[in-house]
Motif scaffolding. Structure first.
Motif, PDB file in Angstrom:
ATOM      1  N   SER A 137      45.919  13.169  33.489  1.00 13.19           N
ATOM      2  CA  SER A 137      46.105  14.358  34.316  1.00 13.19           C
ATOM      3  C   SER A 137      44.801  15.146  34.438  1.00 13.19           C
ATOM      4  CB  SER A 137      47.174  15.272  33.705  1.00 13.19           C
ATOM      5  OG  SER A 137      48.401  14.606  33.561  1.00 13.19           O
ATOM      6  N   VAL A 138      44.679  15.855  35.544  1.00 10.73           N
ATOM      7  CA  VAL A 138      43.624  16.849  35.708  1.00 10.73           C
ATOM      8  C   VAL A 138      44.318  18.206  35.617  1.00 10.73           C
ATOM      9  CG1 VAL A 138      41.885  17.840  37.241  1.00 10.73           C
ATOM     10  CG2 VAL A 138      42.186  15.354  37.133  1.00 10.73           C
ATOM     11  N   PRO A 139      44.197  18.894  34.488  1.00  8.03           N
ATOM     12  CA  PRO A 139      44.956  20.124  34.299  1.00  8.03           C
ATOM     13  C   PRO A 139      44.393  21.303  35.082  1.00  8.03           C
ATOM     14  CG  PRO A 139      43.579  19.718  32.396  1.00  8.03           C
ATOM     15  CD  PRO A 139      43.434  18.519  33.286  1.00  8.03           C
ATOM     16  N   THR A 140      45.278  22.201  35.451  1.00 10.85           N
ATOM     17  CA  THR A 140      44.912  23.481  36.048  1.00 10.85           C
ATOM     18  C   THR A 140      45.025  24.541  34.957  1.00 10.85           C
ATOM     19  OG1 THR A 140      45.691  22.835  38.244  1.00 10.85           O
ATOM     20  CG2 THR A 140      45.541  25.200  37.785  1.00 10.85           C
ATOM     21  N   ILE A 141      43.986  25.356  34.808  1.00  6.52           N
ATOM     22  CA  ILE A 141      43.973  26.374  33.757  1.00  6.52           C
ATOM     23  C   ILE A 141      44.211  27.745  34.367  1.00  6.52           C
ATOM     24  CG2 ILE A 141      42.739  27.280  31.769  1.00  6.52           C
ATOM     25  CD1 ILE A 141      40.871  24.907  31.926  1.00  6.52           C
ATOM     26  N   ILE A 142      45.134  28.489  33.778  1.00  5.23           N
ATOM     27  CA  ILE A 142      45.432  29.841  34.247  1.00  5.23           C
ATOM     28  C   ILE A 142      45.280  30.795  33.083  1.00  5.23           C
ATOM     29  CG2 ILE A 142      47.176  31.358  35.244  1.00  5.23           C
ATOM     30  CD1 ILE A 142      48.283  28.930  36.706  1.00  5.23           C
ATOM     31  N   SER A 143      44.397  31.758  33.251  1.00  3.73           N
ATOM     32  CA  SER A 143      44.119  32.752  32.212  1.00  3.73           C
ATOM     33  C   SER A 143      44.789  34.060  32.587  1.00  3.73           C
ATOM     34  CB  SER A 143      42.606  32.940  32.085  1.00  3.73           C
ATOM     35  OG  SER A 143      42.306  33.927  31.122  1.00  3.73           O
ATOM     36  N   MET A 144      45.539  34.640  31.640  1.00  7.76           N
ATOM     37  CA  MET A 144      46.309  35.850  31.907  1.00  7.76           C
ATOM     38  C   MET A 144      45.680  37.057  31.215  1.00  7.76           C
ATOM     39  SD  MET A 144      48.599  34.575  33.854  1.00  7.76           S
ATOM     40  CE  MET A 144      49.255  36.219  34.117  1.00  7.76           C
ATOM     41  N   HIS A 145      45.474  38.128  31.982  1.00  3.04           N
ATOM     42  CA  HIS A 145      44.923  39.387  31.482  1.00  3.04           C
ATOM     43  C   HIS A 145      45.689  40.544  32.102  1.00  3.04           C
ATOM     44  CE1 HIS A 145      40.993  38.005  29.604  1.00  3.04           C
ATOM     45  NE2 HIS A 145      41.454  36.894  30.167  1.00  3.04           N
ATOM     46  N   SER A 146      45.411  41.753  31.638  1.00  2.00           N
ATOM     47  CA  SER A 146      45.976  42.946  32.280  1.00  2.00           C
ATOM     48  C   SER A 146      44.932  44.053  32.268  1.00  2.00           C
ATOM     49  CB  SER A 146      47.256  43.391  31.562  1.00  2.00           C
ATOM     50  OG  SER A 146      46.964  43.898  30.268  1.00  2.00           O
ATOM     51  N   PHE A 147      45.110  45.031  33.170  1.00  2.00           N
ATOM     52  CA  PHE A 147      44.142  46.125  33.288  1.00  2.00           C
ATOM     53  C   PHE A 147      44.857  47.473  33.379  1.00  2.00           C
ATOM     54  CE2 PHE A 147      45.074  44.770  37.627  1.00  2.00           C
ATOM     55  CZ  PHE A 147      45.158  45.949  38.354  1.00  2.00           C
ATOM     56  N   THR A 148      44.133  48.517  33.019  1.00  2.00           N
ATOM     57  CA  THR A 148      44.716  49.862  33.012  1.00  2.00           C
ATOM     58  C   THR A 148      44.857  50.392  34.434  1.00  2.00           C
ATOM     59  OG1 THR A 148      42.516  50.851  32.783  1.00  2.00           O
ATOM     60  CG2 THR A 148      43.742  50.407  30.759  1.00  2.00           C
ATOM     61  N   PRO A 149      45.915  51.166  34.705  1.00  2.00           N
ATOM     62  CA  PRO A 149      46.094  51.723  36.060  1.00  2.00           C
ATOM     63  C   PRO A 149      44.985  52.695  36.461  1.00  2.00           C
ATOM     64  CG  PRO A 149      48.149  51.816  34.801  1.00  2.00           C
ATOM     65  CD  PRO A 149      47.074  51.454  33.836  1.00  2.00           C
ATOM     66  N   VAL A 150      44.396  53.380  35.469  1.00  2.00           N
ATOM     67  CA  VAL A 150      43.367  54.374  35.753  1.00  2.00           C
ATOM     68  C   VAL A 150      42.154  54.088  34.877  1.00  2.00           C
ATOM     69  CG1 VAL A 150      42.770  56.820  35.768  1.00  2.00           C
ATOM     70  CG2 VAL A 150      45.109  56.112  36.328  1.00  2.00           C
ATOM     71  N   ASP A 198      31.990  32.994  29.872  1.00  2.00           N
ATOM     72  CA  ASP A 198      33.342  33.460  29.565  1.00  2.00           C
ATOM     73  C   ASP A 198      34.293  32.267  29.490  1.00  2.00           C
ATOM     74  OD1 ASP A 198      33.995  32.744  32.156  1.00  2.00           O
ATOM     75  OD2 ASP A 198      34.335  34.785  32.871  1.00  2.00           O
ATOM     76  N   CYS A 199      35.539  32.541  29.162  1.00  2.00           N
ATOM     77  CA  CYS A 199      36.486  31.462  28.865  1.00  2.00           C
ATOM     78  C   CYS A 199      36.669  30.503  30.039  1.00  2.00           C
ATOM     79  CB  CYS A 199      37.829  32.078  28.456  1.00  2.00           C
ATOM     80  SG  CYS A 199      39.014  30.880  27.834  1.00  2.00           S
ATOM     81  N   MET A 200      36.855  31.033  31.249  1.00  2.00           N
ATOM     82  CA  MET A 200      37.075  30.160  32.396  1.00  2.00           C
ATOM     83  C   MET A 200      35.800  29.433  32.815  1.00  2.00           C
ATOM     84  SD  MET A 200      40.261  30.032  33.201  1.00  2.00           S
ATOM     85  CE  MET A 200      40.326  29.838  31.412  1.00  2.00           C
ATOM     86  N   TYR A 201      34.665  30.036  32.566  1.00  2.00           N
ATOM     87  CA  TYR A 201      33.393  29.364  32.866  1.00  2.00           C
ATOM     88  C   TYR A 201      33.245  28.129  31.969  1.00  2.00           C
ATOM     89  CZ  TYR A 201      28.333  28.680  33.456  1.00  2.00           C
ATOM     90  OH  TYR A 201      27.098  28.155  33.717  1.00  2.00           O
ATOM     91  N   VAL A 202      33.524  28.298  30.686  1.00  2.00           N
ATOM     92  CA  VAL A 202      33.343  27.211  29.716  1.00  2.00           C
ATOM     93  C   VAL A 202      34.369  26.108  29.911  1.00  2.00           C
ATOM     94  CG1 VAL A 202      33.473  26.631  27.259  1.00  2.00           C
ATOM     95  CG2 VAL A 202      32.218  28.663  28.004  1.00  2.00           C
ATOM     96  N   HIS A 203      35.645  26.485  30.036  1.00  2.00           N
ATOM     97  CA  HIS A 203      36.698  25.468  30.065  1.00  2.00           C
ATOM     98  C   HIS A 203      37.102  25.052  31.471  1.00  2.00           C
ATOM     99  CE1 HIS A 203      37.166  25.832  25.750  1.00  2.00           C
ATOM    100  NE2 HIS A 203      37.249  27.149  25.883  1.00  2.00           N
ATOM    101  N   GLY A 204      36.840  25.901  32.456  1.00  2.00           N
ATOM    102  CA  GLY A 204      37.163  25.573  33.830  1.00  2.00           C
ATOM    103  C   GLY A 204      35.972  25.052  34.592  1.00  2.00           C
TER     104      GLY A 204
END
Length: 363
Positions: A137-150, A198-204
């Motif tokens: 397989s060629v996996p797709t990587i999805i990284s989950m984060h969240s940010f503050t409203p203000v 960063d994480c997606m740069y290294v692994h993606g």
């Protein structure tokens, strides 16, 4: 400090060639580090972790039947979404607050945290990618984060941010699908997805794998119930984006790093070098007819037949049909039956026992 540096979520049955990661999943700190000199209440805020991101990650991993790797410790201890040489890896000042437990962290302390917490986390991600690749397989990587409203008095208008660097295969259709679902979408907002190391740069990016980083505004996922509902709403949107992206393939978008003073390595050069290395390996194997396939299997987990089959699969991805023996002849330098007649020896009892013990299968 024997606790794991990461949480691994493994589905009972893997259904999707996907991997979810959550770099800022936890607000915990190992007992040996206490509270890093901060008040306990500060660990409930964004300074310590991405609120709601872990719950969304676990829910999506379960929905897809895909593995997930989540950070076990707070970003205040070490930021796993930074390169190992990034000066912000261990933050001494965050959101205007001095982190007392980090203020005097010297190079030795940073190196210690890298060994204990950073490397195991990224090794776990690499291992999951390797497992998916082993299955073809060629996996797709999805990284989950969240940010503050203000942020600093600015009310952020986005519901969801889609962060990406140079590979927009998934980012572009995802932004479209989110917008059609009624979300206000940030294209590389509220942060940029172009941070080298960063994480997606290294692994993606460096693996040529399709990937995306999703930022969700925290008030939309602030409670476990809200996070679960958001994940349920996000899944069909991701499904739509993945369909539009099409079959996942290896696609490099960044030149590989070159030694100091050397020219950067572009993708054409990389391909040429890899082809040259493959030809040299094949030539070496053709010359070492004394090395039996069963020896290769017992020691390395592959043999000449495997190389031929990998060649055939690569050709198929380009629309080129090869018979199994045609592909294997490229490796053997002659029809496989002729090589077997000339060079293959009867396997010893010890070789057969080693093969059976390792449960390796090939044809």
């Amino acid at each position: 400090m024997s606790e794991s540096a990461f949480e691994l979520v493994e589905p009972a049955a893997r259904k999707a060639a996907m991997l979810f990661v959550c770099d800022h999943a936890s607000n915990r700190v190992p007992q040996a580090y206490g509270t890093l000199g901060l008040e306990e209440g500060q660990f409930a805020a964004h300074i310590a972790y991405d609120i709601g991101a872990a719950q969304v990650t676990r829910a999506l991993a379960q929905a897809y039947g895909a593995p997930a790797v989540l950070a076990a410790w707070s970003r205040l201890l070490i930021d796993l979404n930074r390169g190992a040489d990034d000066p912000t890896l261990v933050m001494k000042l965050s959101d205007g607050r001095i982190i007392p437990g980090n203020r005097d962290a010297d190079a030795a302390e940073v190196a210690k945290r890298i060994d204990l917490f950073y490397r195991p986390y990224h090794a776990a991600i690499a291992e999951q990618i390797a497992k998916l690749r082993e299955n073809g397989s060629v996996p797709t990587i999805i990284s989950m984060h969240s940010f503050t409203p203000v942020w600093k008095g600015f009310r952020r208008p986005w519901d969801v941010g889609v962060l990406w660097d140079k590979d927009g295969r998934l980012a572009h259709p995802l932004m479209g699908a989110l917008a059609r679902a009624g979300f206000t979408v940030g294209d590389n907002e509220p942060y940029k997805g172009e941070l080298e190391g960063d994480c997606m740069y290294v692994h993606g990016s460096l693996n040529g794998l399709p990937h995306v980083l999703i930022e969700i505004r925290q008030d939309l996922i602030a409670t476990p119930d809200a996070a679960a509902k958001f994940a349920a709403r996000l899944k069909p949107i991701l499904d739509e984006a993945l369909r539009e992206m099409g079959p996942a393939k290896i696609q490099y978008t960044r030149a590989l790093a070159a030694p100091l003073g050397a020219m950067p390595m572009d993708e054409k050069t990389r391909t040429e070098l890899e082809a040259a290395a493959f030809r040299r390996l094949v030539a070496h194997l053709r010359g070492r007819t004394d090395v039996q396939n069963i020896d290769l299997m017992n020691l390395a987990g592959f043999c000449r037949n495997c190389l031929g089959d990998w060649y055939r699969e690569a050709a198929a991805e380009k629309g080129i049909a090869l018979e199994k023996d045609q592909a294997r002849e490229i490796v053997y330098g002659m029809p496989p039956a002729a090589w077997k007649k000339r060079h293959q020896k009867e396997a010893s009892a010890e070789q057969k026992a080693a093969f059976e013990k390792s449960h390796k299968t090939h044809s």
